[in-house]
Design an enzyme around this catalytic site. Structure first.
Site, PDB file in Angstrom:
ATOM      1  N   GLU A  24      16.768  16.029  76.507  1.00 40.71           N
ATOM      2  CA  GLU A  24      17.531  16.834  77.462  1.00 40.71           C
ATOM      3  C   GLU A  24      18.713  17.536  76.791  1.00 40.71           C
ATOM      4  OE1 GLU A  24      15.177  13.797  79.514  1.00 40.71           O
ATOM      5  OE2 GLU A  24      16.616  13.694  77.871  1.00 40.71           O
ATOM      6  N   PRO A  65       9.391   7.795  64.541  1.00 36.37           N
ATOM      7  CA  PRO A  65       9.430   7.088  65.832  1.00 36.37           C
ATOM      8  C   PRO A  65      10.449   7.717  66.782  1.00 36.37           C
ATOM      9  CG  PRO A  65       9.436   5.524  64.009  1.00 36.37           C
ATOM     10  CD  PRO A  65       9.654   6.880  63.413  1.00 36.37           C
ATOM     11  N   ARG A  66      10.199   7.568  68.070  1.00 39.96           N
ATOM     12  CA  ARG A  66      11.070   8.175  69.077  1.00 39.96           C
ATOM     13  C   ARG A  66      12.454   7.538  69.077  1.00 39.96           C
ATOM     14  NH1 ARG A  66      11.700  12.868  71.855  1.00 39.96           N
ATOM     15  NH2 ARG A  66      12.790  12.540  73.820  1.00 39.96           N
ATOM     16  N   GLY A  83      17.707  14.211  64.621  1.00 48.83           N
ATOM     17  CA  GLY A  83      18.096  15.607  64.526  1.00 48.83           C
ATOM     18  C   GLY A  83      17.375  16.403  63.460  1.00 48.83           C
ATOM     19  N   GLU A  84      16.400  15.803  62.777  1.00 50.93           N
ATOM     20  CA  GLU A  84      15.704  16.501  61.695  1.00 50.93           C
ATOM     21  C   GLU A  84      14.225  16.717  61.993  1.00 50.93           C
ATOM     22  OE1 GLU A  84      17.718  15.783  57.551  1.00 50.93           O
ATOM     23  OE2 GLU A  84      16.873  13.886  58.266  1.00 50.93           O
ATOM     24  N   ASN A  92       8.195  16.742  73.759  1.00 44.40           N
ATOM     25  CA  ASN A  92       8.257  18.197  73.618  1.00 44.40           C
ATOM     26  C   ASN A  92       7.167  18.726  72.688  1.00 44.40           C
ATOM     27  OD1 ASN A  92       8.955  20.884  73.410  1.00 44.40           O
ATOM     28  ND2 ASN A  92      11.102  20.503  72.962  1.00 44.40           N
ATOM     29  N   LEU A 128       6.555  21.968  72.341  1.00 45.48           N
ATOM     30  CA  LEU A 128       6.908  23.308  71.884  1.00 45.48           C
ATOM     31  C   LEU A 128       7.568  23.304  70.513  1.00 45.48           C
ATOM     32  CD1 LEU A 128       8.286  24.836  75.207  1.00 45.48           C
ATOM     33  CD2 LEU A 128       6.054  25.239  74.150  1.00 45.48           C
ATOM     34  N   GLU A 129       8.203  22.192  70.130  1.00 41.64           N
ATOM     35  CA  GLU A 129       8.898  22.166  68.836  1.00 41.64           C
ATOM     36  C   GLU A 129       7.942  22.375  67.665  1.00 41.64           C
ATOM     37  OE1 GLU A 129      12.922  19.537  69.650  1.00 41.64           O
ATOM     38  OE2 GLU A 129      11.074  18.485  69.127  1.00 41.64           O
TER      39      GLU A 129
END
Length: 435
Positions: free
Chosen positions: A69, A276-277, A318-319, A343, A345-346
């Protein structure tokens, strides 16, 4: 107090239930803290206890629960900072990973705290501390006490990039009379898709409150330097076939190992990038790969992979986008386990062919559009995902076609940001008059 006696009763019952569950919130923080140490910190913010912290009156408040988000909100926050530099922005999250992402993106340029639990006393203290002039809530964060408190104080609330899956709608059944009343105090709900818009109306919003604007995730820009990073990574690891398993969850880790083992029978030099998430699963991914007998490198420890590594664990935040660009095929997790997907779309935006599992209820509209455009391969189970990744590794032309379709879809999907700003900007306080 509300004039509607039914609303008063519903709010009283809801608040009493939450206060009775208050000890559970502390247990939850402790339990999560053993998995991710950051949950042991900043408990005062969870209960809106700010001590000597100076207030931030007159801010514009953006709430984004976690990393996904925050990333979706980034185009909006960046546009607000550019078009209205006079505004003081407060960005709240719930998770430590979301908090870290806020600081990575904006540092001290925005104010940041955790959103408190939805207890009337905590929401009152939160709003008294920050006194927002507008509340911009991302996606599906429908906390009744908070929405009522904003309504009662005359704070305009916008639910932006709003999504509501059929499953989430069913999940609100018990609280539907309360949530419906809370929703009617919202200024506008900017829905991602027609289906989301219809479900918000079914939940209780008035049709005139709901506007379909599209998905802000289409407006996320690819970070600068991604292509340069991908080229360097490929050179360091030996220019060999590479796939990425991204945003995986605990219930998917064994499947990732099994898929990689099967693929390496066909491509012995194949490299797996594994992201991993959640940070608490970084160590588990490393151990799974080591137990499989593979040489493992990590982003924190070795920074790069080399030609001898079979698995490279991305144990940083963040990478992810730049590692998507370094892969030939991307598997997006949260889709083999019944999580609802992440996501898609990334990887599409950076030109990587995308494979996913069947559980996509949180991204149903994007998945449908990508599949129709030929930009997504959905596997029915882990075996089908393995087959899809293998087929794409074997067919560069098909990979290129999927990548081109994905990038075209992302480019054509932009525009939600402009439509969202058109809804929000008129409700914000006017800029100060020039001297």
């Amino acid at each position: 107090m509300p004039k509607d006696p039914i609303e008063r009763l519903l709010r009283a019952v809801y608040s009493a239930a939450l206060y009775l569950l208050l000890p559970v919130t502390a247990y939850h923080l402790v339990w999560r803290g053993f998995r991710q140490h950051a949950y042991f910190q900043r408990w005062d913010e969870r209960y809106a206890l700010y001590g000597e912290r100076p207030p931030l009156p007159g801010c514009v408040w953006v709430h984004a629960v976690s990393v996904g988000e925050v990333n979706a909100a980034a185009p909006l926050v960046n546009a607000l900072r550019q078009q209205r530099p006079d505004l003081r922005l407060l960005v709240t999250t719930i998770t430590p990973t979301g908090s870290e992402r806020v600081r990575t993106l904006w540092g001290e340029a925005v104010e940041h705290v955790y959103l408190p639990y939805d207890l009337p006393g905590a929401t009152d203290r939160f709003l008294a501390q920050f006194r927002p002039q507008a509340a911009l809530i991302m996606e599906t964060e429908l906390w009744p006490s908070l929405l009522f408190a904003c309504r009662d104080r005359g704070i305009p609330v916008f639910v932006l990039n709003a999504r509501l899956s059929a499953r989430s709608l069913r999940g609100y059944r018990l609280l539907a009379p309360l949530v419906a009343r809370a929703l009617r105090g919202v200024r506008r709900i900017a829905a991602q898709s027609p289906d989301d818009a219809r479900r918000f109306v079914r939940l209780g919003a008035r049709p005139e409150q709901v506007t379909e604007v599209g998905n802000l995730k289409f407006d996320q820009r690819v970070p600068e330097g991604v292509e340069r990073f991908a080229a360097e990574f490929r050179a360091r690891c030996g220019h060999r076939p590479t796939w990425i398993a991204a945003s995986t969850h605990e219930g998917e880790e064994a499947a990732v190992v099994a898929i990689h083992r099967r693929l390496r029978e066909r491509w012995p030099e194949l490299l797996l990038l594994w992201a991993p998430r959640h940070p608490e699963r970084f160590r588990a991914a490393i151990e799974h790969a080591q137990h499989a007998g593979w040489r493992v490198a990590t982003r924190r420890l070795t920074h790069w992979a080399d030609a001898r590594d079979a698995v490279f664990v991305v144990d940083t935040l963040g990478e992810l986008v730049q590692f998507y660009a370094a892969a030939d095929v991307a598997f997006v997790g949260g889709s083999l386990a019944d999580i609802g997907g992440h996501n898609l779309l990334e990887p599409a935006a950076v030109g990587t062919a995308v494979v996913t599992g069947p559980h996509l209820h949180n991204f149903a509209d994007i998945a449908r559009r990508m599949e129709e455009a030929g930009a997504l391969w959905i596997g029915a189970d882990a075996e089908a995902v393995a087959g899809a990744v293998a087929a794409l590794l074997e067919d560069p032309a098909r990979r290129a076609a999927m990548a081109a379709a994905g990038q075209t879809l992302v480019e054509q999907g932009r525009g939600a940001l402009a439509r969202t700003l058109a809804l929000v900007l008129p409700a914000l306080p006017p800029p100060p008059a020039e001297a």
